[in-house]
Design an enzyme around this catalytic site. Sequence first.
Site, PDB file in Angstrom:
ATOM      1  N   HIS A 165      54.983  38.904  34.812  1.00  0.00           N
ATOM      2  CA  HIS A 165      53.945  39.782  34.577  1.00  0.00           C
ATOM      3  C   HIS A 165      52.610  39.289  34.737  1.00  0.00           C
ATOM      4  O   HIS A 165      52.195  38.246  34.571  1.00  0.00           O
ATOM      5  CB  HIS A 165      53.856  40.532  33.117  1.00  0.00           C
ATOM      6  CG  HIS A 165      54.939  41.737  32.741  1.00  0.00           C
ATOM      7  ND1 HIS A 165      55.469  41.750  31.512  1.00  0.00           N
ATOM      8  CD2 HIS A 165      55.280  42.472  33.690  1.00  0.00           C
ATOM      9  CE1 HIS A 165      56.144  42.617  31.743  1.00  0.00           C
ATOM     10  NE2 HIS A 165      56.175  43.062  32.743  1.00  0.00           N
ATOM     11  N   CYS A 179      50.629  40.823  25.151  1.00  0.00           N
ATOM     12  CA  CYS A 179      51.417  42.099  25.379  1.00  0.00           C
ATOM     13  C   CYS A 179      51.802  42.854  24.103  1.00  0.00           C
ATOM     14  O   CYS A 179      52.502  43.954  24.312  1.00  0.00           O
ATOM     15  CB  CYS A 179      52.885  41.316  25.661  1.00  0.00           C
ATOM     16  SG  CYS A 179      52.893  39.935  26.896  1.00  0.00           S
TER      17      CYS A 179
HETATM   18  N1  ARG Z   1      61.082  40.712  26.659  1.00  0.00           N
HETATM   19  C1  ARG Z   1      59.957  41.207  27.150  1.00  0.00           C
HETATM   20  C2  ARG Z   1      60.228  41.633  28.575  1.00  0.00           C
HETATM   21  O1  ARG Z   1      60.819  40.462  29.288  1.00  0.00           O
HETATM   22  C3  ARG Z   1      58.507  40.592  27.005  1.00  0.00           C
HETATM   23  C4  ARG Z   1      57.408  41.566  27.755  1.00  0.00           C
HETATM   24  C5  ARG Z   1      56.124  40.763  27.465  1.00  0.00           C
HETATM   25  N2  ARG Z   1      55.007  41.680  28.111  1.00  0.00           N
HETATM   26  C6  ARG Z   1      54.158  41.238  28.774  1.00  0.00           C
HETATM   27  N3  ARG Z   1      53.030  42.184  29.278  1.00  0.00           N
HETATM   28  N4  ARG Z   1      53.808  40.179  29.573  1.00  0.00           N
HETATM   29  O2  ARG Z   1      59.980  42.734  29.240  1.00  0.00           O
END
Ligand code: ARG
Length: 270
Positions: free
Chosen positions: A170, A264
């Site tokens: 992300h 997040c």
């Molecule tokens: N386990 C989640 C996923 O893989 C973690 C999300 C983390 N969020 C972020 N904005 N980086 O989707």
Amino acid sequence: MNRALMCNPRYYTVDYEINPWMHVREKPDTRLAAVQWKRLYETLIDLGIEVELIEPVKGLPDMVFTANGGLIHDGNFILSNFRFKERQGEAAHFETWAERDGFEVFRLPENSIFEGEGDMLALPSSRPGKTGRLVAGYRFRSDIGSHNLVSGILGLEVVSVELTSKHFYHLDTCFCPLTEDIAIYYPGAFDEYGLKVLSSTFKNLLPLEERDARHFCANAVVRGKDIIMNRCGEALRKQLNALGFILHELDLSEFIKSGGSAKCLVLKLD
Ligand code: ARG
């Protein structure tokens, strides 16, 4: 940021693997996760941020990462279309919450994958009442096509960069604007073109060492001069302090086991 959305980690765990940080055999310590989450919540409150809560849902362990539920700008809520079926059930809950909260909700076409503030950030602008533009990442989660759709809905220009490292899937795991001119980023997560785009967008780009990047230092909550992040290295701390930033370091180890950290866990509402 004056208002934010968080979700209590009551049902948070690692039950599936959709990014390289997640291992079903390395479960987070749920008691410790609750303590770490509460410290983050209290730090936001202490900074004067009003925190709203969305009710957690059993069977949706990643709902705690509210930044992925959508993107909010100017009273508009662009609902996410999650890439993986494991998280798709969250969307309906974020949608109901946003409608109840009075946001104008926009849904993208089903085939346009978009993971909200995880992959798209509004750049702060010095012009009062105006957000400059959007910076957005694509490939592992959001599709590049969603960038144009969101940019059209919000009437904001979008700068798109490709993400190149699976660990930094992300945009908010490897890039964090601190002001209109300053941003931290992890060079190892972008290609040459992305790096060029970032350096032409920011006057002062602070590269993270791999160690800090892996500690999710780019996944920071920023409010004026205050920065909340997971523990960071001495050099980065000094660098940020020298620029006048106040660091609030919190241990978020249990959330890193799911591939997330401070940023997040928080969705900006304004
Ligand atoms: N386990 C989640 C996923 O893989 C973690 C999300 C983390 N969020 C972020 N904005 N980086 O989707």
